[in-house]
Design a protein around this motif. Structure first.
Motif, PDB file in Angstrom:
ATOM      1  N   ILE A 147       0.863  -1.172   0.000  1.00 38.67           N
ATOM      2  CA  ILE A 147       0.000   0.000   0.000  1.00 38.67           C
ATOM      3  C   ILE A 147       0.904   1.227   0.000  1.00 38.67           C
ATOM      4  CG2 ILE A 147      -0.182   0.137   2.526  1.00 38.67           C
ATOM      5  CD1 ILE A 147      -3.148   0.958   2.099  1.00 38.67           C
ATOM      6  N   PRO A 172      -3.091  -0.147  -3.959  1.00 41.41           N
ATOM      7  CA  PRO A 172      -3.910   0.927  -3.370  1.00 41.41           C
ATOM      8  C   PRO A 172      -3.077   2.109  -2.873  1.00 41.41           C
ATOM      9  CG  PRO A 172      -3.824  -0.995  -1.911  1.00 41.41           C
ATOM     10  CD  PRO A 172      -3.207  -1.416  -3.216  1.00 41.41           C
ATOM     11  N   ILE A 174      -3.250   5.666  -0.414  1.00 38.47           N
ATOM     12  CA  ILE A 174      -3.927   6.495   0.592  1.00 38.47           C
ATOM     13  C   ILE A 174      -3.483   7.930   0.374  1.00 38.47           C
ATOM     14  CG2 ILE A 174      -4.257   6.962   3.043  1.00 38.47           C
ATOM     15  CD1 ILE A 174      -5.449   4.291   2.131  1.00 38.47           C
ATOM     16  N   ASP A 188      -2.813   7.423   8.446  1.00 34.97           N
ATOM     17  CA  ASP A 188      -3.936   6.748   7.785  1.00 34.97           C
ATOM     18  C   ASP A 188      -3.458   5.526   6.995  1.00 34.97           C
ATOM     19  OD1 ASP A 188      -5.576   8.690   8.794  1.00 34.97           O
ATOM     20  OD2 ASP A 188      -5.846   9.770   6.883  1.00 34.97           O
ATOM     21  N   THR A 189      -2.296   5.673   6.343  1.00 33.15           N
ATOM     22  CA  THR A 189      -1.764   4.589   5.522  1.00 33.15           C
ATOM     23  C   THR A 189      -1.414   3.375   6.375  1.00 33.15           C
ATOM     24  OG1 THR A 189      -0.821   6.227   4.005  1.00 33.15           O
ATOM     25  CG2 THR A 189      -0.059   3.974   3.760  1.00 33.15           C
ATOM     26  N   GLN A 191      -2.591   2.659   9.391  1.00 36.26           N
ATOM     27  CA  GLN A 191      -3.831   2.087   9.931  1.00 36.26           C
ATOM     28  C   GLN A 191      -4.493   1.164   8.907  1.00 36.26           C
ATOM     29  OE1 GLN A 191      -6.432   5.248  11.435  1.00 36.26           O
ATOM     30  NE2 GLN A 191      -6.093   4.415  13.486  1.00 36.26           N
ATOM     31  N   SER A 192      -4.559   1.643   7.661  1.00 37.22           N
ATOM     32  CA  SER A 192      -5.150   0.843   6.592  1.00 37.22           C
ATOM     33  C   SER A 192      -4.337  -0.426   6.338  1.00 37.22           C
ATOM     34  CB  SER A 192      -5.231   1.679   5.304  1.00 37.22           C
ATOM     35  OG  SER A 192      -5.818   0.939   4.260  1.00 37.22           O
ATOM     36  N   ALA A 193      -3.012  -0.293   6.355  1.00 39.05           N
ATOM     37  CA  ALA A 193      -2.131  -1.444   6.123  1.00 39.05           C
ATOM     38  C   ALA A 193      -2.337  -2.523   7.178  1.00 39.05           C
ATOM     39  CB  ALA A 193      -0.678  -0.989   6.104  1.00 39.05           C
ATOM     40  N   LYS A 194      -2.492  -2.089   8.440  1.00 46.82           N
ATOM     41  CA  LYS A 194      -2.697  -3.053   9.524  1.00 46.82           C
ATOM     42  C   LYS A 194      -4.063  -3.729   9.413  1.00 46.82           C
ATOM     43  CE  LYS A 194      -1.190  -2.906  13.661  1.00 46.82           C
ATOM     44  NZ  LYS A 194      -0.925  -2.575  15.081  1.00 46.82           N
ATOM     45  N   SER A 195      -5.089  -2.937   9.154  1.00 43.86           N
ATOM     46  CA  SER A 195      -6.445  -3.501   9.100  1.00 43.86           C
ATOM     47  C   SER A 195      -6.623  -4.442   7.905  1.00 43.86           C
ATOM     48  CB  SER A 195      -7.484  -2.380   9.053  1.00 43.86           C
ATOM     49  OG  SER A 195      -7.373  -1.638   7.841  1.00 43.86           O
ATOM     50  N   LYS A 196      -5.915  -4.139   6.808  1.00 40.87           N
ATOM     51  CA  LYS A 196      -6.036  -4.968   5.599  1.00 40.87           C
ATOM     52  C   LYS A 196      -4.914  -5.995   5.467  1.00 40.87           C
ATOM     53  CE  LYS A 196      -8.539  -1.317   3.182  1.00 40.87           C
ATOM     54  NZ  LYS A 196      -8.516  -0.297   2.107  1.00 40.87           N
ATOM     55  N   LYS A 198      -1.619  -5.793   5.022  1.00 37.80           N
ATOM     56  CA  LYS A 198      -0.671  -5.601   3.927  1.00 37.80           C
ATOM     57  C   LYS A 198       0.731  -6.018   4.365  1.00 37.80           C
ATOM     58  CE  LYS A 198      -3.623  -3.773   1.022  1.00 37.80           C
ATOM     59  NZ  LYS A 198      -3.992  -4.475  -0.237  1.00 37.80           N
TER      60      LYS A 198
END
Length: 317
Positions: A147, A172, A174, A188-189, A191-196, A198
């Motif tokens: 990401i 993707p 961010i 934000d990046t 957070q997104s990486a952890k939740s998805k 990556k």
């Protein structure tokens, strides 16, 4: 199977030689012509060799080191044949790479708990945004899910340019609006990486080196904010340099290493310059491994750096 392997190695070598054509032709032809004209070692051969090394942008400190070592070996071992000197020159350059640890990025990613966070730094115009797109594409080919975070929010069209490369790599992105807080984008990046879940995070940063204090504070802030999500991040700080700038690349390394711990280097635009010798000088003077070479404009034009292959390209017909 053995034949196919050898055929691929031969094709890879031809491709690599072509990508380093300008540096190779400039350096190799000068060295070759120098040794063809003489059969015995003369005093002026060393002087001419020094000029050739400097013209390849290897840099003054590294050139002096190579020449001093050559002169000591000649005195001690009584070399008289220029072919011996030719082989010795190659060996001395190879020795500069021996003690520089250059662990494959793929291995580093696998050995860490995901996501592996890479902060990309470099001045404007060196090809940093392009390199991020190429690296994301390369990692995807190797099976990693990446990401990208668009934390260069100050340069006009930087976010748009990064989005184009992210779309090409099908990775993707961010992003926020222009002039947004770069640390907020990085947050934000991650957070997104952890939740998805990556594997890799690639964070772009601003390259306004003329404002060194501001840039240092900005990079420090991005690091602090990312540590709130992943305490040990960034795992890697990768400096992007333009090979065609020659000696100016040395100055950029000095300035960036003054305020951040650079883990590795990407040397871009290597295919269009005769100044590829800068790779030798940078690794020798700063002991920072070169991880990749940017060898063209296409998304697949990012090659893992192989020191032995690089040096062989300089010396082989």
């Amino acid at each position: 199977m053995f034949f196919l392997k050898k055929k691929k190695e031969s094709e890879d070598k031809k491709t690599f030689d072509h990508e380093l054509k300008k540096t190779r032709e400039s350096f190799f032809s000068k060295i070759k012509n120098l040794f063809l004209r003489k059969s015995k070692i003369e005093i002026n051969v060393i002087d001419q060799m020094e000029d050739i090394l400097l013209s390849a942008d290897i840099g003054i400190p590294t050139t002096i080191k190579i020449i001093d070592n050559l002169e000591k070996r000649i005195q001690k071992e009584k070399y008289r044949d220029t072919q011996d000197l030719y082989n010795l020159l190659k060996k001395e350059i190879e020795n500069l790479f021996i003690n520089i640890k250059n662990e494959c990025l793929e291995k580093k990613i696998k050995s860490h708990k995901k996501p592996y966070v890479i902060m990309m730094v470099g001045v404007n115009g060196v090809g940093k945004t392009t390199t991020i797109g190429k690296l994301a594409f390369l990692l995807k080919k190797k099976g990693f899910h990446s990401i990208i975070g668009a934390s260069d929010t100050f340069r006009a069209a930087a976010i748009d340019q990064l989005e184009i490369w992210a779309n090409k790599a099908k990775v993707p992105l961010i992003k926020q609006h222009m002039y947004a807080d770069p640390a907020s984008v990085a947050y934000d990046t991650l957070q997104s990486a952890k939740s998805k879940e990556k594997d890799v995070v690639l964070i772009d940063t601003a390259g306004r080196l003329q404002n060194r204090i501001g840039l240092m504070e900005e990079l420090s802030k991005i690091s602090r904010v990312m540590k709130k999500i992943i305490p040990e991040s960034p795992h890697e700080i990768m400096l992007v340099l333009d090979a065609s700038t020659g000696q100016n690349a040395f100055e950029q390394v000095k300035k960036f290493t003054f305020f951040v711990k650079i883990s590795s280097i990407v040397l871009t635009k290597i295919e269009g310059t005769a100044k590829g010798g800068v790779a030798i000088g940078i690794m020798d003077q700063f002991k920072i491994p070169i991880q990749y070479l940017g060898t063209g404009e296409k998304i697949q034009d990012l090659k893992e750096f192989d020191g032995k292959k690089f040096i062989n390209c300089f010396f082989e017909e």
